[in-house]
Design a protein around this motif. Structure first.
Motif, mmCIF file in Angstrom:
data_model
loop_
_atom_site.group_PDB
_atom_site.id
_atom_site.type_symbol
_atom_site.label_atom_id
_atom_site.label_comp_id
_atom_site.label_asym_id
_atom_site.label_seq_id
_atom_site.Cartn_x
_atom_site.Cartn_y
_atom_site.Cartn_z
ATOM 1 N N ALA A 46 0.818 -1.217 0.000
ATOM 2 C CA ALA A 46 0.000 0.000 0.000
ATOM 3 C C ALA A 46 0.850 1.266 0.000
ATOM 4 O O ALA A 46 0.323 2.362 -0.211
ATOM 5 N N ALA B 216 -5.920 2.980 1.368
ATOM 6 C CA ALA B 216 -6.089 1.571 1.014
ATOM 7 C C ALA B 216 -7.102 0.868 1.910
ATOM 8 O O ALA B 216 -7.360 -0.327 1.732
ATOM 9 N N PRO C 86 -1.866 -1.223 -5.412
ATOM 10 C CA PRO C 86 -3.147 -1.103 -4.691
ATOM 11 C C PRO C 86 -4.061 -2.315 -4.860
ATOM 12 O O PRO C 86 -4.736 -2.717 -3.898
ATOM 13 N N THR D 256 -2.857 -4.995 -2.649
ATOM 14 C CA THR D 256 -3.154 -4.629 -1.264
ATOM 15 C C THR D 256 -4.557 -5.087 -0.882
ATOM 16 O O THR D 256 -4.765 -5.687 0.189
ATOM 17 N N GLN D 257 -5.522 -4.800 -1.746
ATOM 18 C CA GLN D 257 -6.907 -5.188 -1.444
ATOM 19 C C GLN D 257 -7.058 -6.699 -1.339
ATOM 20 O O GLN D 257 -7.761 -7.206 -0.454
#
Length: 518
Positions: free
Chosen positions: A307, A391, A348, A351-352
């Motif tokens: 992130a 994030a 990103p 990250t999710q």
């Protein structure tokens, strides 16, 4: 004698501690320090500021060169046996302590016994008494100019450990440095400057040691090489506020000071000042507590790393003066390979996915930070918080005093801490700085068994190619497990008045020798 005239400064914030009455004085080099020293006892109750002052007064058998290698200092030569277990130090002859006594091997033996005494509370005793594996099994003095040290097993970093600045360079001081009851009094060393006065909270004052015998060399070279005291006295002045230090530089009341990176551009334009940016092996990091109920999940730690736009954080936190280095190997090291240039990828989407796999439900995660002027703790924390919140990570910042943050670091009581490590020039020592068994040393950050095995191997292996392979493997493992996120090495600006020649700073510490006032 060089005479200089100091202005009656309008710097009320500097107060009486400046002791500048405006009349002509003997040549005094005034160096602003962001904090007071903690003690004058080498390697005991110390921090980086303390080391920077004390190491102008004391010396060890060996010291660091500018390139990070170790060379003889009070020793004129070091011989290592074929099996790597016996080190023979031949002392330089005619070296004097500040009280006029002549250095002999008996002084080295006395110092070693003192360092190994638990009552001394020497920071580095565990690196030599077997607790961290290596043990010095015997120290002897065959004659007045020879010291022999035997170690338990071959070590690639034994001399590095002796030279470490946080160990006080394993300084050899005269026995009169301690009181009759064994308590510390003041340093009576062999360095180019000798102790005169410590006025707590205000300044530390040193005098030139006129009988100082400089090591061999026609130029300065880190803590070895030419080290002549060229001013009559050095005043390390406590100036916690960077704006006050800046004003002192501009008025001439302060000769040299570390400055904030944000002030570097403006002060470069001043015709009376010279600004330079010495890079060092300090590491600016985020520590992630792997025993925390949330952060023990490696996927959550990986999510945090992905992130963060690490290059953006480096540029902003260093005011454009720093260079990205996510490796524990210093960028100037011979072991800084192509593999060490790998960093964390800002992703990103990943990250999710990782947050989902970690089962993260929006629990708060606290980042500890401090607002010391010359470290990027707060800046890194603020940028990291913003990126983590973007994030979906509920990151919060708690700003605490540096002493409190250090206590919590030592006890391991944090979730994330925006922290800075002092320099370790050998990569094995750099990794060992944050890796180890947390049950034995709660301040340690990384306790993965595979990583600890590789680090142990790097302490034993002296072949450069084999050591390189170990460090390359360690870096990949660290990126995967994310016990900490390393952003960049030290890039801290200094300013010095142009009437001063020869002043330098190395590894974040001011070197007062070879500095002269024109």
């Amino acid at each position: 004698m060089i005479l200089i005239s100091r202005p009656l400064g309008a710097l009320g914030a500097l107060g009486a501690a400046l002791a500048l009455a405006g009349a002509a004085q003997a040549a005094t080099l005034t160096i602003a320090e962001p904090a007071d020293i903690r003690s004058t006892n080498p390697g005991v109750n110390r921090d980086n500021t303390t080391d920077g002052v004390v190491l102008n007064m004391v010396e060890g058998l060996v010291g660091y060169r500018e390139d990070g290698s170790v060379g003889p200092l009070l020793a004129k030569s070091v011989d290592v046996s074929g099996d790597g277990l016996v080190y023979t130090f031949k002392l330089r002859e005619g070296v004097k302590f500040h009280n006029g006594a002549t250095l002999t091997s008996a002084d080295v033996l006395w110092n070693w016994q003192r360092y190994m005494d638990p009552k001394t509370d020497w920071r580095c005793r565990s690196d030599f008494d077997g607790r961290n594996d290596l043990k010095v099994t015997e120290v002897s003095a065959p004659d007045a100019h020879t010291v022999v040290m035997k170690i338990s097993h071959k070590s690639a970093v034994f001399l590095d450990s002796l030279a470490r600045t946080d160990c006080g360079m394993t300084a050899i001081v005269h026995k009169d440095s301690v009181k009759a009851d064994g308590g510390w009094d003041k340093p009576i060393g062999t360095g180019p400057f000798k102790f005169r006065e410590w006025k707590r909270g205000e300044y530390t004052l040193l005098d030139a040691f006129k009988e100082y015998q400089s090591p061999a060399g026609d130029k300065p070279d880190g803590y070895v090489g030419r080290k002549r005291p060229l001013v009559d006295e050095v005043k390390f002045l406590v100036v916690p506020d960077p704006s006050t230090a800046k004003a002192g530089l501009l008025s001439g009341a302060v000769d040299a000071s570390q400055i904030t990176n944000s002030d570097a551009g403006q002060l470069r334009a001043n015709p009376t000042l010279h600004v330079f940016v010495p890079h060092d092996a300090t590491k600016h990091v985020l520590l992630l507590q792997t025993r925390d109920p949330l952060l023990k999940n490696v996927k959550l730690r990986q999510a945090i790393a992905s992130a963060l736009d690490v290059p953006q954080i480096v540029q902003a936190a260093s005011e454009g003066l720093g260079t990205l280095n996510s490796s524990a190997v210093p960028a100037g090291s011979a072991y800084y390979s192509q593999a060490q240039k790998r960093s964390y990828a800002y992703d990103p989407a990943r990250t999710q996915q990782l947050l989902k796999e970690a089962g993260y439900k929006g629990e708060p995660i606290v980042i500890y930070a401090n607002k010391r002027a010359h470290v990027p703790s707060y800046q890194i924390a603020v940028m990291s918080q913003a990126m983590l919140q973007a994030a979906g990570v509920n990151a919060q910042i708690e700003v605490i005093e540096w002493a409190t943050q250090l206590d919590r670091y030592n006890s391991g009581k944090y979730q994330i801490s925006s922290f800075s490590y002092s320099s370790r020039l050998d990569p094995a020592l750099s990794y060992e700085q944050f890796a180890g068994d947390k049950d034995k040393q709660p301040r340690k950050v990384w306790e993965d068994p595979k990583a600890l095995g590789l680090i142990d191997a790097s302490f034993l292996e002296s072949d450069p190619a084999k050591r390189q392979a170990l460090f390359d493997q360690l870096h990949g493992l660290m990126l995967e497990q994310v016990p900490l996120i390393i952003f960049f090495n030290g890039a801290d600006a200094w300013a010095v008045n142009k009437r001063v020649s020869g002043f330098s700073a190395w590894e974040g510490k001011p070197l007062a020798w070879e500095a002269a006032i024109r």
